[in-house]
Design an enzyme around this catalytic site. Structure first.
Site, PDB file in Angstrom:
ATOM      1  N   SER A  27     -20.960  16.938 -35.765  1.00 41.10           N
ATOM      2  CA  SER A  27     -19.570  17.130 -35.333  1.00 41.10           C
ATOM      3  C   SER A  27     -19.044  15.796 -34.826  1.00 41.10           C
ATOM      4  O   SER A  27     -19.834  14.956 -34.374  1.00 41.10           O
ATOM      5  CB  SER A  27     -19.522  18.145 -34.190  1.00 41.10           C
ATOM      6  OG  SER A  27     -18.221  18.165 -33.609  1.00 41.10           O
ATOM      7  N   TYR A  79     -22.996  20.914 -25.782  1.00 44.73           N
ATOM      8  CA  TYR A  79     -22.635  20.860 -27.207  1.00 44.73           C
ATOM      9  C   TYR A  79     -22.504  19.409 -27.676  1.00 44.73           C
ATOM     10  O   TYR A  79     -23.065  19.026 -28.703  1.00 44.73           O
ATOM     11  CB  TYR A  79     -21.320  21.616 -27.422  1.00 44.73           C
ATOM     12  CG  TYR A  79     -20.883  21.689 -28.870  1.00 44.73           C
ATOM     13  CD1 TYR A  79     -21.487  22.583 -29.741  1.00 44.73           C
ATOM     14  CD2 TYR A  79     -19.873  20.868 -29.357  1.00 44.73           C
ATOM     15  CE1 TYR A  79     -21.077  22.660 -31.074  1.00 44.73           C
ATOM     16  CE2 TYR A  79     -19.464  20.941 -30.678  1.00 44.73           C
ATOM     17  CZ  TYR A  79     -20.071  21.839 -31.533  1.00 44.73           C
ATOM     18  OH  TYR A  79     -19.676  21.908 -32.858  1.00 44.73           O
TER      19      TYR A  79
HETATM   20  N1  LIG Z   1     -15.185  24.713 -36.379  1.00 41.38           N
HETATM   21  C1  LIG Z   1     -15.176  23.482 -35.965  1.00 41.38           C
HETATM   22  O1  LIG Z   1     -14.139  22.964 -35.542  1.00 41.38           O
HETATM   23  C2  LIG Z   1     -16.436  22.670 -36.022  1.00 41.38           C
HETATM   24  C3  LIG Z   1     -16.313  21.294 -35.866  1.00 41.38           C
HETATM   25  C4  LIG Z   1     -17.440  20.500 -35.927  1.00 41.38           C
HETATM   26  C5  LIG Z   1     -18.672  21.070 -36.157  1.00 41.38           C
HETATM   27  N2  LIG Z   1     -18.781  22.406 -36.291  1.00 41.38           N
HETATM   28  C6  LIG Z   1     -20.132  22.940 -36.565  1.00 41.38           C
HETATM   29  O2  LIG Z   1     -20.117  23.674 -37.761  1.00 41.38           O
HETATM   30  C7  LIG Z   1     -21.209  24.595 -37.758  1.00 41.38           C
HETATM   31  C8  LIG Z   1     -20.684  25.961 -38.200  1.00 41.38           C
HETATM   32  O3  LIG Z   1     -19.746  26.434 -37.263  1.00 41.38           O
HETATM   33  P1  LIG Z   1     -18.400  27.188 -37.656  1.00 41.38           P
HETATM   34  O4  LIG Z   1     -17.282  26.399 -37.098  1.00 41.38           O
HETATM   35  O5  LIG Z   1     -18.420  27.510 -39.104  1.00 41.38           O
HETATM   36  O6  LIG Z   1     -18.528  28.477 -36.741  1.00 41.38           O
HETATM   37  P2  LIG Z   1     -18.714  30.029 -37.072  1.00 41.38           P
HETATM   38  O7  LIG Z   1     -18.831  30.663 -35.742  1.00 41.38           O
HETATM   39  O8  LIG Z   1     -17.676  30.524 -38.000  1.00 41.38           O
HETATM   40  O9  LIG Z   1     -20.090  30.064 -37.857  1.00 41.38           O
HETATM   41  C9  LIG Z   1     -21.322  29.940 -37.222  1.00 41.38           C
HETATM   42  C10 LIG Z   1     -22.387  30.449 -38.142  1.00 41.38           C
HETATM   43  O10 LIG Z   1     -23.660  30.286 -37.508  1.00 41.38           O
HETATM   44  C11 LIG Z   1     -24.328  31.542 -37.458  1.00 41.38           C
HETATM   45  N3  LIG Z   1     -25.171  31.582 -36.274  1.00 41.38           N
HETATM   46  C12 LIG Z   1     -24.786  31.495 -34.973  1.00 41.38           C
HETATM   47  N4  LIG Z   1     -25.870  31.581 -34.178  1.00 41.38           N
HETATM   48  C13 LIG Z   1     -26.955  31.723 -35.002  1.00 41.38           C
HETATM   49  C14 LIG Z   1     -28.340  31.853 -34.790  1.00 41.38           C
HETATM   50  N5  LIG Z   1     -28.878  31.902 -33.547  1.00 41.38           N
HETATM   51  N6  LIG Z   1     -29.145  31.958 -35.869  1.00 41.38           N
HETATM   52  C15 LIG Z   1     -28.638  31.943 -37.109  1.00 41.38           C
HETATM   53  N7  LIG Z   1     -27.338  31.825 -37.375  1.00 41.38           N
HETATM   54  C16 LIG Z   1     -26.501  31.718 -36.329  1.00 41.38           C
HETATM   55  C17 LIG Z   1     -23.200  32.571 -37.462  1.00 41.38           C
HETATM   56  O11 LIG Z   1     -23.655  33.815 -37.902  1.00 41.38           O
HETATM   57  C18 LIG Z   1     -22.245  31.926 -38.441  1.00 41.38           C
HETATM   58  O12 LIG Z   1     -22.670  32.143 -39.772  1.00 41.38           O
HETATM   59  C19 LIG Z   1     -21.790  24.567 -36.350  1.00 41.38           C
HETATM   60  O13 LIG Z   1     -22.948  23.767 -36.341  1.00 41.38           O
HETATM   61  C20 LIG Z   1     -20.687  23.906 -35.547  1.00 41.38           C
HETATM   62  O14 LIG Z   1     -21.171  23.267 -34.407  1.00 41.38           O
HETATM   63  C21 LIG Z   1     -17.695  23.222 -36.239  1.00 41.38           C
HETATM   64  O1  LIG Z   2     -15.425  19.816 -32.894  1.00 39.39           O
HETATM   65  C1  LIG Z   2     -16.301  20.680 -32.786  1.00 39.39           C
HETATM   66  O2  LIG Z   2     -17.488  20.478 -32.971  1.00 39.39           O
HETATM   67  C2  LIG Z   2     -15.903  22.086 -32.454  1.00 39.39           C
HETATM   68  O3  LIG Z   2     -14.534  22.309 -32.612  1.00 39.39           O
HETATM   69  C3  LIG Z   2     -16.366  22.374 -31.051  1.00 39.39           C
HETATM   70  O4  LIG Z   2     -15.928  21.386 -30.161  1.00 39.39           O
HETATM   71  C4  LIG Z   2     -16.137  23.798 -30.633  1.00 39.39           C
HETATM   72  O5  LIG Z   2     -14.987  24.319 -31.185  1.00 39.39           O
HETATM   73  C5  LIG Z   2     -16.130  24.007 -29.134  1.00 39.39           C
HETATM   74  O6  LIG Z   2     -17.253  23.415 -28.579  1.00 39.39           O
HETATM   75  C6  LIG Z   2     -16.018  25.472 -28.803  1.00 39.39           C
HETATM   76  O7  LIG Z   2     -16.436  25.713 -27.505  1.00 39.39           O
END
Ligand SMILES: NC(=O)c1ccc[n+]([C@@H]2O[C@H](COP(=O)([O-])OP(=O)(O)OC[C@H]3O[C@@H](n4cnc5c(N)ncnc54)[C@H](O)[C@@H]3O)[C@@H](O)[C@H]2O)c1
Ligand SMILES: O=C(O)[C@H](O)[C@@H](O)[C@H](O)[C@H](O)CO
Length: 261
Positions: free
Chosen positions: A150, A166
């Site tokens: 991230s 995080y």
């Molecule tokens: N959405 C954002 O803005 C953002 C930004 C940067 C990084 N991320 C990263 O992207 C990745 C995916 O997140 P997202 O935004 O798609 O969120 P999301 O909540 O839509 O998806 C999370 C996924 O992880 C799974 N998951 C959660 N806990 C788990 C566990 N203990 N075991 C197995 N699976 C588990 C959930 O079932 C889901 O499929 C994460 O690593 C998150 O940190 C997200």
């Molecule tokens: O940039 C990111 O990796 C994600 O957006 C996170 O910052 C999460 O959204 C936040 O931590 C939720 O609590």
């Protein structure tokens, strides 16, 4: 004979395991790899969400299946690795993506929440990479590991968010990527990270709404948040022959947010 661009990005005959693949960014990456021809195996904890995601992929013509597993549990990770190697035959591409966050001021951050975040976001990535590489990628002398980090791993989040564990975990994922790439290049394995900016997934929606979507978009040089297409290109580059000389790298896909000081 050098390969054409179409051949370099083609994933026919390849198999991919994507953790946290039931929704959000993991599901977007599964679409990308599947559309390029890979067989995909999704993993997450909830069977119903996985089934729904697999149906969505299958209706797009993708060979998709699922295994439920909790990536916070070592025994589940070992079982997931075994099932993946058994059901796919081999895992060419591993996408470590399942992650979680916690909001609390650093001075009051609960220790249990710190451990929970670090355990899933860092230890989970390590243990699954280890199991898949040891029993598959290393003996086959080939593999692609893609870690979803991230931009939160490059610095702090906006002060309203208060996500110290995080941010720490995602910084660790970036150096885990570099260190593992340095060690496993000799086995023909590339290891790279994606640093997404803000995407309106289940994890981030409440926060984006609280901070104001327009305000957050206005902070990005490109004046937008990420959408359902924005990670597809980098995932395919890292996973395919087009990226065979790229390892130990991270790429921010964030509309330019991380360029602004
Ligand atoms: N959405 C954002 O803005 C953002 C930004 C940067 C990084 N991320 C990263 O992207 C990745 C995916 O997140 P997202 O935004 O798609 O969120 P999301 O909540 O839509 O998806 C999370 C996924 O992880 C799974 N998951 C959660 N806990 C788990 C566990 N203990 N075991 C197995 N699976 C588990 C959930 O079932 C889901 O499929 C994460 O690593 C998150 O940190 C997200
Ligand atoms: O940039 C990111 O990796 C994600 O957006 C996170 O910052 C999460 O959204 C936040 O931590 C939720 O609590």
């Amino acid at each position: 004979m050098t390969r054409s661009v179409q051949q370099l990005f083609d994933l026919q005959g390849q198999s991919a395991l994507i953790t946290g693949g039931s929704r959000g960014l993991g599901l977007q990456i599964a679409h990308a790899l599947g559309e390029a021809g890979a067989k995909v195996l999704l993993s997450a904890r909830k069977a119903e969400e996985l089934e729904e995601a697999v149906q969505e992929l299958q209706s797009a013509g993708i060979d998709a299946r699922w295994v439920a597993a909790d990536c916070a549990q070592e025994a589940d990770i070992q079982r997931l690795a075994q099932e993946a190697l058994h059901r796919l035959g081999h895992v060419d591409i591993l996408v470590n993506n399942a992650g979680a966050s916690w909001g609390a001021p650093a001075e009051d951050h609960p220790t249990a929440a710190w451990d929970k975040v670090m355990n899933l976001n860092v230890r989970g990535y390590f243990l699954l990479s280890q199991a898949i590489a040891k029993h598959g990628m290393i003996p086959r002398k080939q593999g692609r590991i893609i870690n979803v980090a991230s931009i939160a791993g490059l610095g702090g989040n906006p002060v309203e968010m208060k996500t110290i564990a995080y941010n720490t975990s995602k910084g660790a994922v970036i150096n885990f990527t570099r260190a593992l790439a340095a060690e496993w290049g000799v086995h023909g394995i590339t290891v790279n990270a994606i640093c997404p900016g803000f995407f309106k997934t289940k994890m981030a929606t409440a926060l984006i709404e609280k901070l104001g979507e327009d305000k957050m978009a206005a902070h990005a040089p490109l004046r937008r948040l990420g959408d359902d297409e924005d990670l597809k290109g980098v995932a395919l580059l890292y996973a395919s022959a087009a990226g065979k000389h790229i390892t130990g790298q991270w790429l921010a896909v964030d509309g330019g947010v991380s360029c602004v000081v």
